[in-house]
Design a protein around this motif. Sequence first.
Motif, PDB file in Angstrom:
ATOM      1  N   LYS A  92      -6.862  14.672   9.497  1.00 39.53           N
ATOM      2  CA  LYS A  92      -6.525  13.360   9.047  1.00 39.53           C
ATOM      3  C   LYS A  92      -7.729  12.506   9.667  1.00 39.53           C
ATOM      4  N   ILE A  93      -8.800  12.178   8.727  1.00 35.27           N
ATOM      5  CA  ILE A  93      -9.909  11.389   9.039  1.00 35.27           C
ATOM      6  C   ILE A  93      -9.685   9.856   9.147  1.00 35.27           C
ATOM      7  N   GLN A  94      -9.999   9.376  10.283  1.00 34.85           N
ATOM      8  CA  GLN A  94      -9.714   8.021  10.418  1.00 34.85           C
ATOM      9  C   GLN A  94     -11.148   7.085  10.575  1.00 34.85           C
ATOM     10  N   SER A  95     -12.190   7.574  10.948  1.00 35.01           N
ATOM     11  CA  SER A  95     -13.451   7.018  10.926  1.00 35.01           C
ATOM     12  C   SER A  95     -14.493   7.727  10.524  1.00 35.01           C
ATOM     13  N   PRO A  96     -15.661   7.334  10.304  1.00 33.05           N
ATOM     14  CA  PRO A  96     -17.017   7.924   9.757  1.00 33.05           C
ATOM     15  C   PRO A  96     -17.623   8.853  10.898  1.00 33.05           C
ATOM     16  N   SER A  97     -17.422   8.346  12.107  1.00 32.97           N
ATOM     17  CA  SER A  97     -17.997   9.039  13.214  1.00 32.97           C
ATOM     18  C   SER A  97     -17.550  10.684  13.306  1.00 32.97           C
ATOM     19  N   GLU A  98     -16.098  10.441  12.888  1.00 33.13           N
ATOM     20  CA  GLU A  98     -15.307  11.801  12.912  1.00 33.13           C
ATOM     21  C   GLU A  98     -15.860  12.869  11.842  1.00 33.13           C
ATOM     22  N   ILE A  99     -16.292  12.379  10.567  1.00 24.57           N
ATOM     23  CA  ILE A  99     -16.998  13.196   9.723  1.00 24.57           C
ATOM     24  C   ILE A  99     -18.354  13.636  10.051  1.00 24.57           C
ATOM     25  N   THR A 100     -19.412  12.734  10.975  1.00 23.78           N
ATOM     26  CA  THR A 100     -20.587  13.215  11.353  1.00 23.78           C
ATOM     27  C   THR A 100     -20.325  14.322  12.301  1.00 23.78           C
ATOM     28  N   GLU A 101     -19.253  14.113  13.380  1.00 24.98           N
ATOM     29  CA  GLU A 101     -19.074  15.296  14.382  1.00 24.98           C
ATOM     30  C   GLU A 101     -18.658  16.706  13.802  1.00 24.98           C
ATOM     31  N   ILE A 102     -17.776  16.447  12.796  1.00 25.84           N
ATOM     32  CA  ILE A 102     -17.362  17.696  11.919  1.00 25.84           C
ATOM     33  C   ILE A 102     -18.651  18.562  11.339  1.00 25.84           C
ATOM     34  N   ALA A 103     -19.396  17.486  10.716  1.00 24.20           N
ATOM     35  CA  ALA A 103     -20.529  18.161   9.902  1.00 24.20           C
ATOM     36  C   ALA A 103     -21.437  18.839  10.941  1.00 24.20           C
ATOM     37  N   LYS A 104     -21.858  18.345  12.010  1.00 24.36           N
ATOM     38  CA  LYS A 104     -22.574  18.837  12.979  1.00 24.36           C
ATOM     39  C   LYS A 104     -22.098  20.295  13.631  1.00 24.36           C
ATOM     40  N   ARG A 105     -20.703  20.347  13.616  1.00 22.64           N
ATOM     41  CA  ARG A 105     -20.132  21.639  14.252  1.00 22.64           C
ATOM     42  C   ARG A 105     -20.203  22.561  13.197  1.00 22.64           C
ATOM     43  N   LEU A 106     -20.009  22.138  12.026  1.00 24.62           N
ATOM     44  CA  LEU A 106     -20.156  23.273  10.932  1.00 24.62           C
ATOM     45  C   LEU A 106     -21.388  23.541  10.804  1.00 24.62           C
ATOM     46  N   ARG A 107     -22.430  22.923  10.945  1.00 24.11           N
ATOM     47  CA  ARG A 107     -23.781  23.475  10.752  1.00 24.11           C
ATOM     48  C   ARG A 107     -24.067  24.349  11.930  1.00 24.11           C
ATOM     49  N   VAL A 108     -23.684  24.155  13.219  1.00 27.08           N
ATOM     50  CA  VAL A 108     -23.858  25.224  14.224  1.00 27.08           C
ATOM     51  C   VAL A 108     -23.067  26.285  13.954  1.00 27.08           C
ATOM     52  N   SER A 109     -22.085  26.362  13.328  1.00 25.40           N
ATOM     53  CA  SER A 109     -21.208  27.622  13.143  1.00 25.40           C
ATOM     54  C   SER A 109     -21.830  28.340  11.935  1.00 25.40           C
ATOM     55  N   GLN A 110     -22.549  27.777  10.847  1.00 25.48           N
ATOM     56  CA  GLN A 110     -23.199  28.343   9.890  1.00 25.48           C
ATOM     57  C   GLN A 110     -23.989  29.304  10.378  1.00 25.48           C
ATOM     58  N   GLU A 111     -24.781  29.144  11.535  1.00 22.11           N
ATOM     59  CA  GLU A 111     -25.532  30.192  11.737  1.00 22.11           C
ATOM     60  C   GLU A 111     -25.503  31.376  11.605  1.00 22.11           C
ATOM     61  N   SER A 112     -24.370  31.679  12.185  1.00 25.04           N
ATOM     62  CA  SER A 112     -23.713  33.303  12.243  1.00 25.04           C
ATOM     63  C   SER A 112     -23.478  33.589  10.737  1.00 25.04           C
ATOM     64  N   LEU A 113     -22.896  32.896   9.729  1.00 24.90           N
ATOM     65  CA  LEU A 113     -22.683  33.205   8.459  1.00 24.90           C
ATOM     66  C   LEU A 113     -23.941  33.276   7.691  1.00 24.90           C
ATOM     67  N   ARG A 114     -25.035  32.645   7.923  1.00 20.21           N
ATOM     68  CA  ARG A 114     -26.198  32.678   7.089  1.00 20.21           C
ATOM     69  C   ARG A 114     -26.672  34.228   6.821  1.00 20.21           C
ATOM     70  N   THR A 115     -26.634  35.146   8.049  1.00 22.78           N
ATOM     71  CA  THR A 115     -27.108  36.247   8.163  1.00 22.78           C
ATOM     72  C   THR A 115     -25.894  37.411   8.026  1.00 22.78           C
ATOM     73  N   MET A 116     -24.623  36.928   7.760  1.00 23.80           N
ATOM     74  CA  MET A 116     -23.398  37.832   7.471  1.00 23.80           C
ATOM     75  C   MET A 116     -23.523  38.603   6.070  1.00 23.80           C
ATOM     76  N   PRO A 117     -23.610  39.864   6.148  1.00 25.57           N
ATOM     77  CA  PRO A 117     -23.792  40.575   4.586  1.00 25.57           C
ATOM     78  C   PRO A 117     -22.931  40.233   3.821  1.00 25.57           C
ATOM     79  N   GLU A 118     -23.058  40.069   2.370  1.00 29.14           N
ATOM     80  CA  GLU A 118     -22.172  39.718   1.239  1.00 29.14           C
ATOM     81  C   GLU A 118     -21.167  40.419   1.346  1.00 29.14           C
ATOM     82  N   ALA A 119     -21.328  41.840   1.473  1.00 23.50           N
ATOM     83  CA  ALA A 119     -19.964  42.770   1.484  1.00 23.50           C
ATOM     84  C   ALA A 119     -19.147  42.544   2.386  1.00 23.50           C
ATOM     85  N   GLU A 120     -19.425  41.755   3.462  1.00 20.91           N
ATOM     86  CA  GLU A 120     -18.421  41.719   4.695  1.00 20.91           C
ATOM     87  C   GLU A 120     -17.858  40.351   4.248  1.00 20.91           C
ATOM     88  N   ILE A 121     -18.489  39.361   3.560  1.00 17.45           N
ATOM     89  CA  ILE A 121     -17.790  38.136   3.055  1.00 17.45           C
ATOM     90  C   ILE A 121     -16.588  38.383   2.098  1.00 17.45           C
TER      91      ILE A 121
END
Length: 409
Positions: A3-32
């Motif tokens: 449950k989002i209360q402030s814009p800063s929460e969205i900013t922090e979530i977005a940063k975390r997701l971008r970091v986590s995406q690094e391992s997803l970028r190289t994951m073979p499509e078959a595994e997805i």
Amino acid sequence: MIKIQSPSEITEIAKRLRVSQESLRTMPEAEIIEFLDQLGKKLISRDYATVPGIAFLASWLTKKNLQRLLENQLGNQALALDQFLPLSGFQVRAAPAGLATHWIAGNVPTLGFFSWALSAMCKNANLIRVSSGSVGVFSVLLKIFQDFEQHPIVKSTAWVTFPSDRLELNKQLSTVSDLRVVWGGADAVAAVTALPRMDHATDVVFGPKYSFCVMDRDAIKNQDKLPTLVRALARDLAAFDQQACSSPHVVFVEGSFQEVQPLCDLLQVELKRMADTRPFTQIEEANSAAILRARTDYGLSQDKDLKAPADLQYTILIDQKPDLPEGLQYRSVFVKAVKSLDEALPWVTPKIQTIGVAILDAEKKRRFTESAALLGVSRLCEIGSMHNFDAYWDSMKVMDRMVRWATLS
């Protein structure tokens, strides 16, 4: 669900997701696809039985369907999701768009899951805003991730909710986006697309649509095929409580007022059976009022007819006026007796998403579908498969819009 209360929460979530995406970028499509298939299998459980449309979602998440969808969406270029691919003298690579944010309409609770899965197959990080009305459903549905919290797809996904009138939160969600995916009515789409965004950000928009069916005289006169056809029509009517854009609200039937009665009698039997096995426990007040008004109108008119029980479990409204009334939902359908199916064509515009077709004569079917396609309809399919999307969604190859194409000369 956050449950989002402030814009800063969205900013922090977005940063975390971008970091986590690094391992997803190289994951073979078959595994997805394998991971999504596992989720689909987990959904076939009593734990998720209360989620509307769960059986359809589970079947959609099968490996076979996802592989077919990927092939239909990207063709031979699907391989470019994993590597550069030779193409006509150069090479092409499908790179993730980046962080995809999703605004999900509340009419079909599982819609957010379809939107997320398509984007995840494109290796995007995903931040999904769930409408307030769907939070209860998602509180059940998201339990599916409990055993996969460290999976790259799950770590690069966040499900959030906040009131739609919190403009500052919507603005922040928009400004962190590389890709905005919007599902909703005209007002909701206009509000989101007007928000500020990054210069390179792109939009995939699914606005308000309307769907209907057509049946020719040969189809309703064929005693061998009619029962099967009516059962297929009933399935299309019942799915998603008729709240999906692909849900039919009108059936244009070629025949006289008397000739369409046997069809309506069979449809009443099918809808009654559905009401007995899967009754509505609650109907929105506005829908109830609209259904009752329509029943009163049709019941008091000499040139109209209706078939309905004392309760609101289903409603069949029969007349001879070729038009597209506002959908009533909850297994309510207008049956229009027309002299020719050409009477339906003036109502075909780009706002029409899906037309379910039952025309037995091949040449007659070709003429109708050609005319409807040129007038703007997105999809034409057999009745019974109106919700089975394949290559194009609202005239778009959605996955093609969810990646960035890089070329190498």
